[in-house]
Design an enzyme around this catalytic site. Sequence first.
Site, mmCIF file in Angstrom:
data_model
loop_
_atom_site.group_PDB
_atom_site.id
_atom_site.type_symbol
_atom_site.label_atom_id
_atom_site.label_comp_id
_atom_site.label_asym_id
_atom_site.label_seq_id
_atom_site.Cartn_x
_atom_site.Cartn_y
_atom_site.Cartn_z
ATOM 1 N N GLN A 1 0.564 2.151 0.562
ATOM 2 C CA GLN A 1 1.082 2.044 1.929
ATOM 3 C C GLN A 1 1.543 0.611 2.230
ATOM 4 O OE1 GLN A 1 -2.076 3.935 1.711
ATOM 5 N NE2 GLN A 1 -0.898 5.855 1.940
ATOM 6 N N ASN B 1 3.895 5.151 4.425
ATOM 7 C CA ASN B 1 3.510 5.643 3.098
ATOM 8 C C ASN B 1 4.517 5.172 2.051
ATOM 9 O OD1 ASN B 1 1.136 7.292 3.553
ATOM 10 N ND2 ASN B 1 2.474 8.729 4.653
ATOM 11 N N CYS C 1 -4.524 4.797 8.986
ATOM 12 C CA CYS C 1 -4.880 4.502 7.597
ATOM 13 C C CYS C 1 -6.243 3.819 7.608
ATOM 14 C CB CYS C 1 -3.833 3.613 6.927
ATOM 15 S SG CYS C 1 -4.198 3.304 5.180
ATOM 16 N N GLY C 2 -7.263 4.525 7.175
ATOM 17 C CA GLY C 2 -8.633 4.002 7.260
ATOM 18 C C GLY C 2 -8.860 2.805 6.360
ATOM 19 N N ASN C 3 -8.457 2.929 5.097
ATOM 20 C CA ASN C 3 -8.696 1.812 4.170
ATOM 21 C C ASN C 3 -7.922 0.571 4.600
ATOM 22 O OD1 ASN C 3 -10.510 3.067 2.360
ATOM 23 N ND2 ASN C 3 -8.810 4.154 1.387
ATOM 24 N N HIS D 1 -5.450 16.241 8.445
ATOM 25 C CA HIS D 1 -6.135 16.512 7.166
ATOM 26 C C HIS D 1 -6.547 17.970 7.071
ATOM 27 C CE1 HIS D 1 -6.772 12.299 5.773
ATOM 28 N NE2 HIS D 1 -6.589 12.050 7.062
ATOM 29 N N ASN E 1 -2.501 15.730 4.746
ATOM 30 C CA ASN E 1 -3.303 15.104 3.690
ATOM 31 C C ASN E 1 -4.277 16.152 3.166
ATOM 32 O OD1 ASN E 1 -2.558 12.081 3.907
ATOM 33 N ND2 ASN E 1 -2.958 12.669 6.036
ATOM 34 N N GLU F 1 -2.740 12.474 -0.909
ATOM 35 C CA GLU F 1 -2.302 11.943 0.377
ATOM 36 C C GLU F 1 -0.862 12.363 0.712
ATOM 37 O OE1 GLU F 1 -2.820 8.028 1.712
ATOM 38 O OE2 GLU F 1 -4.660 7.648 0.556
ATOM 39 N N ARG F 2 -0.679 12.772 1.966
ATOM 40 C CA ARG F 2 0.683 12.980 2.484
ATOM 41 C C ARG F 2 1.484 11.704 2.239
ATOM 42 N NH1 ARG F 2 1.570 13.604 8.966
ATOM 43 N NH2 ARG F 2 0.465 11.598 8.857
ATOM 44 N N CYS G 1 -9.137 7.396 0.176
ATOM 45 C CA CYS G 1 -8.439 7.655 1.440
ATOM 46 C C CYS G 1 -9.483 7.566 2.547
ATOM 47 C CB CYS G 1 -7.785 9.038 1.405
ATOM 48 S SG CYS G 1 -6.921 9.462 2.940
ATOM 49 N N THR H 1 -9.194 7.778 5.948
ATOM 50 C CA THR H 1 -9.133 8.850 6.951
ATOM 51 C C THR H 1 -9.551 10.180 6.336
ATOM 52 O OG1 THR H 1 -6.752 9.047 6.497
ATOM 53 C CG2 THR H 1 -7.414 7.806 8.470
ATOM 54 N N GLY H 2 -9.274 10.342 5.020
ATOM 55 C CA GLY H 2 -9.722 11.556 4.341
ATOM 56 C C GLY H 2 -11.238 11.634 4.284
#
Length: 269
Positions: free
Chosen positions: A47, A65, A74-76, A151, A182, A200-201, A209, A211-212
């Site tokens: 990303q 993306n 985007c969590g990470n 997700h 996702n 990931e989408r 991921c 958020t995943g």
Amino acid sequence: MRVPFIKMHGLGNDFIVLDARETALPAIPSNFANRLADRREGIGCDQLIVLEPSDTCDFRMRIFNSDGSEVEACGNASRAVALLHGQPAKVETGGGAITLEPATGGASVDMGSPKFEWDAIPLAYAMDTANMPVGWDMLDAPMAVNVGNPHVIFFTDDADAVDLAAIGPAIETDPLFPERINVNVASIAGDNHLTLHVWERGAGLTRACGTGACATAVAAIRKGIAKSPVTVTLPGGDLNIAWEQGGTIRMTGPATEAFRGTFEWDDYS
Ligand SMILES: N[C@H](CCC[C@H](N)C(=O)O)C(=O)O
């Protein structure tokens, strides 16, 4: 125009960060993010993250993306930006405001409240997102959660045995998901401990991921197969996800700055 960038990652999910909070950048052209993300002709990343001023929060985080699509969360990258920013911050994202709290070697992020309504995922038609009457090959009866981004989560006996590279693209682009999706495949690894792989989408298989992990932990708690806090083990490492019904999601985990550099803007726009 030479532009500085910071290369960062969260458990191997990697980012190019452009910090435009003090010095504005030109508008992000279409076909820019995907070219910069190319691992042979560009810098390479899953990303692209662009930090900008915000009228409502300390700053704004935009997420693109590697296929060039701009998305909501985007969590990470949120933990990577927390590490970069170095102090607590409220950040505007397309999926709502999040709160960053840097910690040694990473960060804790309040990712906001999950949404479960079919039209908030979104899905193309109404169904129970806690037990969806759909399936693809060996994966069926998934759940769906929006944690800022959408997700779908499949629980299976052995997530490591699923060929997600083969089945992920078909699920990601199924017409059931008007904004794509996702794709998360998880299994129980122990008490309140999940194994997770994510297609990931807009980016494909990634080493982690965030958020995943949030969406899958929330789904497991909702399904009654785990209790908060949940450890989620991804190929790149572990994340800790805490959530109670009715509350917000707190994700804690590492973030790393890999290197800094510059690139020629005009070469990618
Ligand atoms: N592919 C996601 C965005 C990046 C999410 C992921 N890298 C994370 O750490 O949450 C989407 O299209 O919604």
